[in-house]
Design an enzyme around this catalytic site. Sequence first.
Site, PDB file in Angstrom:
ATOM      1  N   ASP A 121       0.828  -1.205   0.000  1.00  0.00           N
ATOM      2  CA  ASP A 121       0.000   0.000   0.000  1.00  0.00           C
ATOM      3  C   ASP A 121       0.870   1.265   0.000  1.00  0.00           C
ATOM      4  O   ASP A 121       1.830   1.373   0.772  1.00  0.00           O
ATOM      5  CB  ASP A 121      -0.894   0.018   1.233  1.00  0.00           C
ATOM      6  CG  ASP A 121      -1.761  -1.239   1.348  1.00  0.00           C
ATOM      7  OD1 ASP A 121      -1.302  -2.320   0.925  1.00  0.00           O
ATOM      8  OD2 ASP A 121      -2.881  -1.137   1.866  1.00  0.00           O
TER       9      ASP A 121
ATOM     10  N   HIS B 133      -0.790   4.684  -0.532  1.00  0.00           N
ATOM     11  CA  HIS B 133      -1.653   5.729   0.030  1.00  0.00           C
ATOM     12  C   HIS B 133      -1.159   7.150  -0.196  1.00  0.00           C
ATOM     13  O   HIS B 133      -0.919   7.912   0.750  1.00  0.00           O
ATOM     14  CB  HIS B 133      -1.867   5.475   1.521  1.00  0.00           C
ATOM     15  CG  HIS B 133      -2.885   4.405   1.802  1.00  0.00           C
ATOM     16  ND1 HIS B 133      -4.187   4.473   1.357  1.00  0.00           N
ATOM     17  CD2 HIS B 133      -2.778   3.224   2.484  1.00  0.00           C
ATOM     18  CE1 HIS B 133      -4.847   3.401   1.744  1.00  0.00           C
ATOM     19  NE2 HIS B 133      -4.020   2.613   2.420  1.00  0.00           N
TER      20      HIS B 133
ATOM     21  N   ASP C 114      -4.410   0.095  -3.052  1.00  0.00           N
ATOM     22  CA  ASP C 114      -4.449   1.176  -2.068  1.00  0.00           C
ATOM     23  C   ASP C 114      -3.389   2.231  -2.354  1.00  0.00           C
ATOM     24  O   ASP C 114      -2.622   2.644  -1.475  1.00  0.00           O
ATOM     25  CB  ASP C 114      -4.314   0.631  -0.641  1.00  0.00           C
ATOM     26  CG  ASP C 114      -5.669   0.210  -0.064  1.00  0.00           C
ATOM     27  OD1 ASP C 114      -6.641   0.110  -0.844  1.00  0.00           O
ATOM     28  OD2 ASP C 114      -5.752  -0.030   1.149  1.00  0.00           O
TER      29      ASP C 114
ATOM     30  N   ASN D 213      -9.222  -1.965  -1.657  1.00  0.00           N
ATOM     31  CA  ASN D 213     -10.517  -1.475  -1.193  1.00  0.00           C
ATOM     32  C   ASN D 213     -10.648   0.033  -1.320  1.00  0.00           C
ATOM     33  O   ASN D 213     -11.754   0.556  -1.535  1.00  0.00           O
ATOM     34  CB  ASN D 213     -10.773  -1.905   0.259  1.00  0.00           C
ATOM     35  CG  ASN D 213      -9.730  -1.378   1.223  1.00  0.00           C
ATOM     36  OD1 ASN D 213      -8.532  -1.619   1.056  1.00  0.00           O
ATOM     37  ND2 ASN D 213     -10.167  -0.670   2.255  1.00  0.00           N
ATOM     38  N   HIS D 214      -9.537   0.776  -1.255  1.00  0.00           N
ATOM     39  CA  HIS D 214      -9.641   2.224  -1.371  1.00  0.00           C
ATOM     40  C   HIS D 214      -9.869   2.659  -2.815  1.00  0.00           C
ATOM     41  O   HIS D 214     -10.462   3.730  -3.047  1.00  0.00           O
ATOM     42  CB  HIS D 214      -8.420   2.895  -0.751  1.00  0.00           C
ATOM     43  CG  HIS D 214      -8.463   2.919   0.746  1.00  0.00           C
ATOM     44  ND1 HIS D 214      -9.002   3.951   1.463  1.00  0.00           N
ATOM     45  CD2 HIS D 214      -8.069   1.996   1.663  1.00  0.00           C
ATOM     46  CE1 HIS D 214      -8.932   3.685   2.764  1.00  0.00           C
ATOM     47  NE2 HIS D 214      -8.360   2.495   2.908  1.00  0.00           N
TER      48      HIS D 214
ATOM     49  N   HIS E 222      -5.110  -7.776  -2.909  1.00  0.00           N
ATOM     50  CA  HIS E 222      -4.986  -6.774  -1.860  1.00  0.00           C
ATOM     51  C   HIS E 222      -5.295  -7.333  -0.479  1.00  0.00           C
ATOM     52  O   HIS E 222      -4.500  -7.199   0.450  1.00  0.00           O
ATOM     53  CB  HIS E 222      -5.906  -5.587  -2.155  1.00  0.00           C
ATOM     54  CG  HIS E 222      -5.801  -4.493  -1.147  1.00  0.00           C
ATOM     55  ND1 HIS E 222      -4.653  -3.730  -1.005  1.00  0.00           N
ATOM     56  CD2 HIS E 222      -6.676  -4.032  -0.207  1.00  0.00           C
ATOM     57  CE1 HIS E 222      -4.836  -2.850  -0.041  1.00  0.00           C
ATOM     58  NE2 HIS E 222      -6.056  -3.011   0.464  1.00  0.00           N
TER      59      HIS E 222
END
Length: 391
Positions: free
Chosen positions: A65, A67, A103, A138-139, A243
Amino acid sequence: MASLCMNSLPLPPSSHSKKLALTEASSSSNGSIAAAATASKPIVVSGNPPTFVSAPGRRIVAVGDLHGDLDQARCALAMAGVLSSDGLDLWTGGESVLIQLGDVLDRGEDELAILSLLRSLDMQAKAEGGAVFQVNGNHETMNVEGDFRYVDSGGFDECSDFLEYLNDYENDWEEAFVGWVGMSERWKEDRRLSRNYWGPLNLVKRQKGVIARSVLFRPGGPMACELARHGVVLKVNDWVFCHGGLLPHHVAYGLERMNNEVSLWMKGLSECGNNPKIPFIATRGYDSVVWNRLYSRDISDLEDYQISQQINAVLQDTLRAVGAKAMVVGHTPQFAGANCEYNCSIWRIDVGMSSGVLNSRPEVLEITDNKARVISSKRDTFTGFHVVDYT
């Protein structure tokens, strides 16, 4: 002010090929990467989005991830040996295969720039016989659903900037998108300077950012279509990447089927011609591919031994069903760093490296000749540890 009319926005080109042999080229990459990447057979990709990949003899690097933290993303990619450290964002991985586990979005202010960088690296890698793949997390699916709860304020600003930037490119989406990583910092700096004069109107600018993000990420929007190029699960050689975590019923449902349904939904399309439904099995619920945390739980107490054995049984059933030796996941930050469990049948590589999460030291997973190891950095020195041989 940027136009918010969808008809004026360039859309990513659609992909038609179901099976693609990536072009091979002689690589001049230096160091151990060049030595490891001596494969002569092409990389073969099956599925649209990519679902099954045959990459004979390739070095595989997996990154968790990110982000929205471009600096940490660049650090991780440079540490992995696939990105130049001179600021030019050049592919240095030769024939390596890079896999990013989703993500990229939320919690940071450079989300689109990271996605732009990954697309640029993919184009460069293909020219050298390598490849870059992504799976959605999921993001990513949350943003396509319009769930912006975890968007950083700078993330909304980046969407406003990017939408305005697109106006200069008319219908050339690829040139615009690939070029954004080299332009985003300038737009960000201009925005920061302008804030001194727009202080009382920041609320208006924030509303503009929310609208811009909605235009970009809604099903059928330019960024949603860009994300639709990637699935939620990818099998490369004997390894499966996703993920959250793959379960037996996901495999029974069909990996290509899941990937295709997610892609169609993100594009705003449907096989039946109706409004596409959110693909629940892949993107919704605690046991969906992008939300599942079953394999990432820290079960260390003796009384949890039976639970651990049950989880391992589910994992082994899944691996047998999909024909893989091990699975690599992100999603759940590992406070002690990237690690493996269940005789290293599962690797957990989300280390929370983004400044919006744990701001931890970047780590990546390297797989060479079916031997896996974690690469981490300490005081600018790269260190490999925990080598596992699957042969």
